[in-house]
Design a protein around this motif. Sequence first.
Motif, short mmCIF file in Angstrom:
data_model
loop_
_atom_site.label_atom_id
_atom_site.label_comp_id
_atom_site.label_asym_id
_atom_site.label_seq_id
_atom_site.Cartn_x
_atom_site.Cartn_y
_atom_site.Cartn_z
N THR A 45 74.60 39.13 -39.02
CA THR A 45 75.39 39.50 -37.65
C THR A 45 76.59 40.00 -37.56
OG1 THR A 45 73.91 37.44 -37.13
CG2 THR A 45 75.48 38.20 -35.45
N PRO B 114 79.11 40.88 -34.88
CA PRO B 114 79.65 41.13 -33.29
C PRO B 114 80.95 41.39 -33.31
CG PRO B 114 79.37 38.87 -33.77
CD PRO B 114 79.30 39.42 -35.09
N ILE C 104 84.23 41.75 -31.02
CA ILE C 104 84.80 41.70 -29.79
C ILE C 104 86.20 42.06 -29.67
CG2 ILE C 104 85.42 39.86 -28.22
CD1 ILE C 104 83.15 38.08 -29.72
N ARG C 105 86.53 42.95 -28.68
CA ARG C 105 87.85 43.68 -28.59
C ARG C 105 88.14 43.47 -27.03
NH1 ARG C 105 88.69 49.22 -30.76
NH2 ARG C 105 90.51 48.08 -31.31
N GLU D 215 87.08 49.72 -43.42
CA GLU D 215 86.60 48.79 -42.50
C GLU D 215 87.66 47.59 -42.51
OE1 GLU D 215 84.08 48.79 -40.52
OE2 GLU D 215 84.31 46.98 -39.83
N ARG E 240 90.91 48.17 -40.63
CA ARG E 240 90.74 49.03 -39.41
C ARG E 240 91.80 49.04 -38.18
NH1 ARG E 240 85.26 50.60 -36.31
NH2 ARG E 240 85.48 48.59 -35.48
N PHE E 241 91.98 47.60 -37.87
CA PHE E 241 92.81 47.25 -36.85
C PHE E 241 94.35 46.95 -37.18
CE2 PHE E 241 89.15 47.83 -34.31
CZ PHE E 241 88.25 47.18 -34.77
N ASP F 179 91.05 41.33 -31.42
CA ASP F 179 89.97 42.03 -32.06
C ASP F 179 89.11 41.01 -32.97
OD1 ASP F 179 91.86 44.84 -32.17
OD2 ASP F 179 89.53 45.00 -31.56
N THR F 180 88.08 40.53 -32.66
CA THR F 180 87.49 39.28 -33.64
C THR F 180 86.27 39.81 -33.81
OG1 THR F 180 86.80 37.18 -33.27
CG2 THR F 180 87.24 38.08 -31.07
N LYS F 181 85.85 39.40 -35.11
CA LYS F 181 84.34 39.83 -35.42
C LYS F 181 83.98 38.73 -36.65
CE LYS F 181 83.54 43.46 -38.19
NZ LYS F 181 82.81 43.61 -39.25
N PRO F 182 83.23 37.53 -35.87
CA PRO F 182 82.80 36.95 -36.96
C PRO F 182 81.53 37.49 -37.78
CG PRO F 182 82.30 36.03 -34.52
CD PRO F 182 82.96 37.40 -34.62
N GLU F 183 81.27 37.23 -38.76
CA GLU F 183 80.33 37.86 -39.69
C GLU F 183 79.31 36.88 -40.26
OE1 GLU F 183 82.67 41.66 -41.61
OE2 GLU F 183 81.20 40.54 -42.89
#
Lengths: 479, 370, 257
Positions: A402, A404, A406-407, B27, B30-31, B295-299
């Motif tokens: 997964t 996701p 979020i920005r 990746e 990226r931010f 900018d948050t992305k849990p993985e």
Amino acid sequence: MSTATVSDLVSQPYKHGFVTDIETEKIAKGLSEDVVRLISSKKDEPEFLLRFRLRAYRQWLQMAEPDWAALGHPRIDYQNIIYYAAPKQQEKKASLDEVDPKLLETFEKLGIPLSEQKRLSNVAVDAVFDSVSIATTYREKLAEHGVIFCSISEAVKDHPELVEKYLGSVVPGNDNYFAALNSAVFSDGSFVFIPKGVECPMELSTYFRINSADTGQFERTLIVAEEGASVSYLEGCTAPMFDTNQLHAAVVELVVLDDASIKYSTVQNWYAGDENGVGGIYNFVTKRGQCRGDRSRISWTQVETGSAITWKYPSCVLQGADSVGEFYSVALTNNYQQADTGTKMIHVGARTRSTIVSKGISAGHSSNSYRGLVQMGAKAIGAKNYSQCDSMLIGDQAAANTYPYIRSQQPDAVVEHEASTCRISADQLFYLQSRGIGFEEAVSMMVSGFCRDVFNQLPMEFAAEADKLLALKLEGSVG
Amino acid sequence: MPALALPKTAAWLAELAGEPLPGRRQEDWRFTDLAPLQAVAAELWSGPDPFSQCSLPGGISRIAPAQAQLLLDQGLQATGSSAAWPVRLNRGASPHFLALRVSGSVEPLQLTFDAAAGQGLLALQLLLVLEPGASLELLLHHGSRAANATSLVTVAQLGSGAKLNLGVLAPGDARASLLSHLAISQAPASELQLTTAVGGWALSRFEPRICQSEGAALSRLRALQLVAGQELADTHSQVQFNGPDGQLDQLHKVVADGAGRSVFNGAVRVPRSAQRTNAAQLSRSLLLSDRARVDTKPELEIVADDVKCAHGATVSRLQQNELFYLQSRGIAADQASRLLLRGYCDEVLRELPAAAASAHPLQLLLRERP
Amino acid sequence: MIRPDAPLLLEIRDLHARVEDQPILKGVNLSVRAGEIHAVMGRNGSGKSTLSKLLAGHPAYSVTGGSVLFRGQDLLELQPEQRARIGVFLGFQYPVEIPGVSNLEFLRVATNARRVERGDEELDTFAFEDLVRERLKLVQMDPAFLERSVNEGFSGGEKKRNEILQMALLEPLVAILDETDSGLDIDALRIVAGGVCQLAGPDNATLLITHYQRLLDLITPDYVHVMAAGRILRTGGKELAVELERSGYDWVDQEVA
């Protein structure tokens, strides 16, 4: 699980795996500017469309295939694909009686009877065979309401101003690698136009059937709902079993104006390759909806069970104030399939809302990834998103991932995301069996329970299909 | 590569790392704009060795350099860190080095790295080996008051049943940068509590990487990022379970104000051998201004099926109804905001080692807020 | 009730079984006739739980010798769902939770599977709902339980009552209740025992696997068997249970040794 249970399960062959023996016109393999011109001339297209194709082709040459998705596939040789194949019955027939009976039979075998006596009464169907539309039912009835439902090729001839206005306005030719390829070589697809204030009286459906082995499939669908209009649309697709991989790069564009809504449902049952991962469709699709109008709504519902590799992210750009985007998805992978799929909700306007419910089922040695983006732009005041991504793992060799993204730039926008995992355990299965419920039915009950929130969104006729389809695809995978 | 001359510092950094600065196409970067790093003087830090002054309580001994180097390399390999750019940079910059072995329970320890005492790039390496059953509470206190850069690589190995309570308190300067990479390996039955509180740096990047080498351990991560002005705070965490029965409890909180930028990427990997893993990750971000960005992305990457893995992420602003409640009790709006903010941050700050309390962490981190 | 000429429902002969590589059952012999209530008692590890799971067809257990006949038919060659449909019911010691599957739907599908096997018509949703509400009274459960997922969030007592509810709907011929009394307070125990007694009749049989005597105060067994080291060591009447309660299992260990 007991060996008796698993080995006794007959692995049912993909029942749509047959090939229709019909004369097909093809052009030689390979892609060049000449091929693009040839396609355009074979379809007798107006100038604007040829320019659209050429511009996209030239942009495609400058681009590189994306490699960030968690997919592994051998390099696609774009020169080893046929870019145009059409059943020799080229001209769309005035009446179904004139359509080659073998084609009609094909669709009937797939459960989509087209003849007047047998067709579904509340669903209009556009039947597309190897990317060429061969028949559209109920056209006159729909025309009475001002609804245009026909193939894109026909729309280009009969309503060129509409096509020119909207084609490429949601997914421009240079949007991404596969969209550029599609924009250059697309063959056909459906065109739907619902005029102001009209609620389309029937469900519309396009059924894609791939028949030729080494052709690429590049469908293009465009659906426009003017102010206050609404429509529910279903896309279905199947293909025979081949042992080489086939490329399917489609583009779908949706436009809704003020107070309009489009519900777009897909039940995808491509050939996924055999248990060893040989053959199967490469499914790279760009689907995007633009909520241009205030209070407009776009709903994507999908059940994905086939294709060797899936790369698709149906998206909504929520421009209009108070517009709503929804994404409900069940993605099942088994054997050696790979899926990298999800959605993008781009909130631009104020008080826009989006809901994402994604259910992934990973079985066998497959890899199932959800990749989503929720973006709250600077002007998305009062916007809200809620996402739920759940994974069901069957066996301990499949992967559920997964990612996701979020920005957010707007403090007055709220984003909420949850994800969890679960599995089908031997104990749970045994419990159901010990109450007289057969193994397959038990698996099906548990999987359906897991997918309930998504199936409830499908049009009624197809919810039952989806249940059965999942059960079929999971055979032999538990235990 | 274009033929322009790279800014002097960028070229110098690239040479130290043996690799150019990572760009937006990667990746993981990226931010994250590394421009603030380039504002640093292209020289190694001129201040005194921060490790020379620390006095070690009983139960902690130094590890001889040769052995320490070996353990350090092993530790970095266990978490796949050896090729990470900040780790390469650190190695190339001849870091000051401290290698400690902890036996049994020891008194809490604090290490202070104030980059303001010199200028340029301060490179540090810290190795902690906790013997089975050992327990250590350690506070790392970073600071800076100019365009300095601190590069810290911390490698920790927790033996069976060992407990490490590691806190990082990092109030920075609007011109300074902090790169901190942590490579922590946990043996079964060990417990890790990692609490990081960061604020005020032009650029901060934390890369905690935890590997439960055979599972069956507890990893508890707490992080607070405060960004405002033009600051960028980045957390890229990774937790890997290489055996069954492991546990993760991770909370990452952000307050973003002004035109600050927060980046969070929290990877959790549960391979086939990690059955019965119980992993929970929550990311919460508060946006206080409309120029701030999150900018948050849990993985999650999961193969084992008998597991409980969940993550959640929320982004919002201070709750209207909570603010109103305080106001309806006579508290002025801006004070109500501060109260709520304090409560929000406290959830993480109170988990810092006791030594942090005397430094008044919240005030420290909120210093120079617009 | 013991009637020597009542039909033989279950005949277990010299049954040997193992789980993974560990032999657990080492020659079990047991006959159960219609109308009878049997209690099987023994220490943990004696094999009594294994016996019950094996009879229901749990995949983790393999038979290494002997036979089991259910009304003259080889039970061991049947799949678990088939055994359930012909009338073998296992009340689990730890009923598992199945999130996402509604209790009502699960009960309906199971009930209809049994009905079809017996040649009865399937019940539609409405008829079934009437039936289940009726049966709920037997176990004093709230209809709200039907809307929830199977056993999800149920207390221990509620799970056990759900098992008895299933018994009431499926009407098995042989009900094997595996430590149904474990973890229950006195009230729940009374409800469960009451349900079992009401469902027991001249045409079916009940096998109670239990550790403690107290359930047997509420359900009077016709036979009590003591199991140890994978075999039935002794069979007697209910006095045997009383004796066990009084003197414990030590004498059993001595006999085995």
